[in-house]
Design a protein around this motif. Sequence first.
Motif, PDB file in Angstrom:
ATOM      1  N   THR A 190      39.894  32.229  39.172  1.00  0.00           N
ATOM      2  CA  THR A 190      40.978  32.201  40.161  1.00  0.00           C
ATOM      3  C   THR A 190      41.400  33.625  40.525  1.00  0.00           C
ATOM      4  OG1 THR A 190      41.765  30.106  39.247  1.00  0.00           O
ATOM      5  CG2 THR A 190      43.303  31.353  40.610  1.00  0.00           C
ATOM      6  N   GLU A 191      41.501  34.468  39.545  1.00  0.00           N
ATOM      7  CA  GLU A 191      41.868  35.859  39.812  1.00  0.00           C
ATOM      8  C   GLU A 191      40.812  36.542  40.683  1.00  0.00           C
ATOM      9  OE1 GLU A 191      43.694  39.363  37.163  1.00  0.00           O
ATOM     10  OE2 GLU A 191      41.703  38.750  36.508  1.00  0.00           O
ATOM     11  N   ARG A 238      41.390  35.673  44.236  1.00  0.00           N
ATOM     12  CA  ARG A 238      42.487  36.420  44.840  1.00  0.00           C
ATOM     13  C   ARG A 238      42.043  37.847  45.192  1.00  0.00           C
ATOM     14  NH1 ARG A 238      45.998  33.806  40.308  1.00  0.00           N
ATOM     15  NH2 ARG A 238      46.712  31.914  41.342  1.00  0.00           N
ATOM     16  N   HIS A 286      56.618  39.014  41.060  1.00  0.00           N
ATOM     17  CA  HIS A 286      55.733  37.850  41.137  1.00  0.00           C
ATOM     18  C   HIS A 286      56.408  36.568  41.592  1.00  0.00           C
ATOM     19  CE1 HIS A 286      52.036  39.113  38.561  1.00  0.00           C
ATOM     20  NE2 HIS A 286      52.268  39.908  39.581  1.00  0.00           N
ATOM     21  N   GLU A 340      52.194  32.359  38.925  1.00  0.00           N
ATOM     22  CA  GLU A 340      50.951  32.004  39.600  1.00  0.00           C
ATOM     23  C   GLU A 340      50.271  30.901  38.783  1.00  0.00           C
ATOM     24  OE1 GLU A 340      49.815  33.194  42.338  1.00  0.00           O
ATOM     25  OE2 GLU A 340      50.602  35.188  42.709  1.00  0.00           O
ATOM     26  N   MET A 379      46.547  42.560  44.566  1.00  0.00           N
ATOM     27  CA  MET A 379      45.366  42.653  43.709  1.00  0.00           C
ATOM     28  C   MET A 379      44.586  43.946  43.915  1.00  0.00           C
ATOM     29  SD  MET A 379      45.784  39.902  42.064  1.00  0.00           S
ATOM     30  CE  MET A 379      44.317  39.861  41.064  1.00  0.00           C
ATOM     31  N   GLY A 390      48.822  34.780  35.763  1.00  0.00           N
ATOM     32  CA  GLY A 390      48.723  35.337  37.106  1.00  0.00           C
ATOM     33  C   GLY A 390      47.821  36.526  37.215  1.00  0.00           C
ATOM     34  N   SER A 391      47.539  37.231  36.138  1.00  0.00           N
ATOM     35  CA  SER A 391      46.663  38.393  36.197  1.00  0.00           C
ATOM     36  C   SER A 391      46.025  38.555  34.832  1.00  0.00           C
ATOM     37  CB  SER A 391      47.455  39.642  36.581  1.00  0.00           C
ATOM     38  OG  SER A 391      46.580  40.693  36.894  1.00  0.00           O
ATOM     39  N   TYR A 392      44.706  38.571  34.783  1.00  0.00           N
ATOM     40  CA  TYR A 392      44.005  38.514  33.504  1.00  0.00           C
ATOM     41  C   TYR A 392      43.126  39.741  33.315  1.00  0.00           C
ATOM     42  CZ  TYR A 392      45.761  33.763  33.520  1.00  0.00           C
ATOM     43  OH  TYR A 392      46.584  32.670  33.559  1.00  0.00           O
ATOM     44  N   ARG A 422      41.985  41.813  35.460  1.00  0.00           N
ATOM     45  CA  ARG A 422      42.396  42.966  36.246  1.00  0.00           C
ATOM     46  C   ARG A 422      43.383  43.826  35.459  1.00  0.00           C
ATOM     47  NH1 ARG A 422      47.014  43.545  38.846  1.00  0.00           N
ATOM     48  NH2 ARG A 422      47.233  45.099  40.535  1.00  0.00           N
TER      49      ARG A 422
END
Length: 932
Positions: A213-214, A217, A246, A250, A281, A320-322, A324
């Motif tokens: 998913t990330e 995005r 945020h 997410e 992103m 929501g953010s992994y 990255r």
Amino acid sequence: MTPLPGLADLRRFADETRAMLQRQDIPETAEAQERYADVVRLLRELHDRVEKPVTFGVVGEFTVGKSLLLGSLLGRPDLLPVEERKSTGNITVLRLRQAPTDPDGGASPDGGAATASGVTHAGPVAEVHYLSEEQLGSCVRSILDDLARGMDKEHAVLGAGHVLGGYDPFTDPRGWGPFDQWISCLWPQTGPEAAAPLVDPIQISATHVAAATELCRIRDAHLSQTGLLGTVRRIDSRLVRDALDHGTEERVPKSRPRPRIEPFGADQVETDKEALARSFMLIERVVFDVHVARDHWDLHRLLDEHPLQFLDFPGIGGAGSYGRDTHLSRSELAEVHTILVVLEARRPGRRGVEDFWGMLVQDQRTPEALAKAALVAANMFDKVLVPTLPDGALHRNDMLQRSDALNGIHVHADKFVKGRESAVVLTSSVSAIRRYGLPYADLSQKTRDEIEDALHKLDQGPQARWEETAVRFHEADPKGPWARRLREADGDGGVRALQLLVERQLRANGVAQKLERAEVSRGKLWQALLALQYQVRQDLCGAEPGAAEYDELNARMREYRLLLTALLTQLQDLRGLAGPAADGAPRAQPADAGAEEGRGAQPSSVVGLAAPPGPASAADEVRREVYEWTEWPQLLRRARSDKKGLVTKSQNPDSLGRPRKPPPGQSAAPPVTHSSADDSRAYIDKFTALVTARLVKDREQLEEWLDGWQRAWSDAFAPLRAWFEEPATPPLLREAFLAHDGDPAAVESRMSVLWTALDPGFVVREQAERRGAGPVADEDLAARFPAQADHTLPWHHQVPDLDPMTESQERHPLLLAQLRQYVADAAASQVTSRLNRLLTARVDDLVDHYEEAARFLPAEDDMSPPRRPPAAPERGHGRDEGDGGEDGDDGDEGDGPEHHGGRGPGGSGGPDHPGALGGQPIDELIRDWRHA
């Protein structure tokens, strides 16, 4: 230890390297261009590390109140978005400034909105740094590789490694197509006509789905943007804060995310909150200038000495953010000089921070350097319950174990600071808000409600709720940190203590840590320059070494020989300390001992190195320990109480039939036994324990000394080791040794021995592994005790009474003194003999190893370049231009060292020839800085 160059030296080295690159011709070969790109990249890294301010990294899991604490530390709790969810999705840089004192209030000095005197505020404009295409591509590849490995491990049938392994949507002509097709297996179609999925989606880890998913995005942002990558945009601070908060979490979508292309460019992100949010992103970092109120934290002197910035890292473990966040954090952590680790005081043992901490180890930082760079804040301490302590004296550890929170802080904080208890502080933003009246109006309504509820609870309780516990800790451990920590938490939530800790850390270690990070970059740049130099010589000159290279080779071998002579002289002195050889024969000196000029002159890194543990000092200490045994004064007291001055016999326990009352705290009286001073078994046990413990201690001291010895000699050998690692050195050595030996196998063996000798640490470790610990046999020691084993001594109650003359001899204190002397001498003899054997074996191993290296070194000036056939002069560089030869001249006159490389390989050109060895700009740079 070789001193590190200063920042000014590193800055000059970077400037001269940059100037060299502007003058140096780089061959068009792929290898040379790759080496050149490495130099440019590492030069940029060195420049950044030299010029950037001292940086405090703030790391912690997403629920520990990290951003609220950082705002409270600076005097503005609502400086950053603060929620009970992951709200700091970017690396946020806070460049600290001291706000001028304005007693009348008015406009902020940077043109922002009006601010009251003494209020910390952010500047009106923030910098938004966007990833370059190279950085974004590296981030995407990292996430793809991790996703492919994880999926292949759990569900190989989906073929993630086959499709995603090595795949790069930025360079692949198919773009994001292969990725878009593959992720359909994570969200398979449903319905009566849909094919059965290869793997039930329920069985696929949510982490893998979130990573995909990330990537979707990132794909959407990348395909939507125009002209943003690699740029820095200056945008209104309020707009940045609102856009990059945020909001709601997410969530992972229930169906496959379709490409969502909504174009935006520089103009849109600077004015449109929605466009800026869609670019999230692609952002590397966001930079705010923070003007800190002087009445909250007076920083002007500190900032004059050390410009300072805080890096607030994304919260660990949030949604929501992994990949990255991990990728960006890993690259930014390399630039951090000091790390503030924020733990949740109630649950400090969560693994997220430890995983984050592990990234630092990957950047060539030692555990010792990391521990020195770390501070720990156990945050949200206002939520920790005060433990109930029983009456009476308690040990510090007993009190810690009465509270899971305090004990957890004690255990887990030490993982980061390694015994530096002064580097740990208990913090609470709520307590700081109450103490200083700090503003928090810009936080969300939910967060404001939570703060007000926490303030109400604090107001309902005692003003100093930890004071009684602090008093108990002070009584148990007056010099310990816990009483002070608890009182600081009660006072202002530890904020002032944390400010002072930051100041001390900056002054003591900040610049040193910055210099250490810059020196790592300098070392990598130096190796890249050597590789580029070698490639330039290969491509422009043919890389055949001439007289200058052989002159340097002989100089290096001469330096090696002198160091080995000094090292062997030191080891021979240690042999004298250790005593004769194992066979008792006098020790032979090396064949060339004393033959070399400078014999015995030690390198500066070795001067002052203490001697290893010696047998004489060990024997004295052992004798002193034996003389301090409690049995001797006990027996002498019995002699002083006797009318005849003899050691009285012990009482038979069976004769003591009178009832005895048990002491307080015991259920029964202890049985009466004879004294340990009355038979030899007790002495034998103490004898074996003493000798065993002393041998273990001496072995540890010897290993510690050997570690110091190898580090000192590693520093002495460092220049030679660096020269040996240069790309041009191994081929040169092989050519010279092959011309001398004629046997390729012998050449490789010779190279291996000489290279190994330059690493004393490897030699010492290999020696220790080969010899092992060697346990001490208690039975062997017991047999060395100078008295009959399991024997009752004359003053034991079981020994029959003898005639008065014999009794006066057997129980006279002189006999006791003789026994004490015999035991002390026997213990000293055992320790010295065994320590002698251990020291002798280790020194002999080292001598054998380095004597072999000395034999493999060539004799003085034994290396000379092979004669090479002259080549035709190149066009434009004939004799008229100084290639140094008359008709019939073979060109040898141009090979002298005064020509800095003389003829080019094959005889082409003089020292000014652009292809001559030693005459290139890169050669000049390396020659100038080699010994700097």
